[in-house]
Design an enzyme around this catalytic site. Sequence first.
Site, short mmCIF file in Angstrom:
data_model
loop_
_atom_site.label_atom_id
_atom_site.label_comp_id
_atom_site.label_asym_id
_atom_site.label_seq_id
_atom_site.Cartn_x
_atom_site.Cartn_y
_atom_site.Cartn_z
CG ASP A 22 15.80 0.20 1.00
OD1 ASP A 22 14.59 -0.08 0.97
OD2 ASP A 22 16.41 0.49 2.07
CB THR B 61 -0.89 0.04 1.25
OG1 THR B 61 -0.04 0.14 2.40
CG2 THR B 61 -1.75 -1.20 1.37
N1 URA Z 1 13.20 4.82 0.56
C1 URA Z 1 14.43 4.51 0.09
O1 URA Z 1 15.29 4.03 0.81
N2 URA Z 1 14.70 4.77 -1.21
C2 URA Z 1 13.81 5.32 -2.04
O2 URA Z 1 14.12 5.55 -3.21
C3 URA Z 1 12.52 5.63 -1.52
C4 URA Z 1 12.25 5.37 -0.22
#
Ligand code: URA
Length: 209
Positions: free
Chosen positions: A200, A108
Amino acid sequence: MQGVTVIDHPLIQHKLTLMRDKATSTAGFRTLLREIAHLMCYEVTRDLPLETVAIETPMGPMDAPIIKGKKLVFASILRAGNGLLDGMLDLVPAARVAHVGIYRDHDTLQPVEYYFKAPGELENRLIIVVDPMLATGNSAIAAIDRLKRRGANNLRFLCLLAAPEGIEKFTRVHPDVPIFTTAIDSHLNEKGYIVPGLGDAGDRMYGTK
Ligand code: URA
């Protein structure tokens, strides 16, 4: 963009490029984030009010400046916020720390809170909320909602990268909270990741997948 400060110092931009590069190691990524946090902390605290105290230097008395008011609070959105927090605390070791544990549901993209611990008396303290990525804006908005419910009334939000979609949503919900970032990227992809971004942030910082 109104309410957004892009800190584009050449040292930050150089280090950010190294962080974006997927060949950069976990250790390198963490070190660079900490170094950028130092430089960002310097900017986000630039306008703090000062007062003077009477001290004695080896040469005699002096009324010397110190930061006025209650101790700052740094609020880290777990877990990636801790990478920025470490660098901020290097520069302001006496700051109080709040931790807000929020993950985003992968389906979500909505924020789910699993932890909250903050110092008492948030009223009339400057609270700098840190999270490297302002993507959908949902986690940042939820963290600030929570801090405001606990009395916070003077907040700033500090992130490494921001997506235009996240900025738009964040400033609509919290127009009183200025954003400090080092870059505004192109867009979010269908999974809510910032493009070109850096992937990330939590995984790159801690070597997880
Ligand atoms: N969180 C992350 O770590 N990287 C993203 O690109 C978006 C959210």
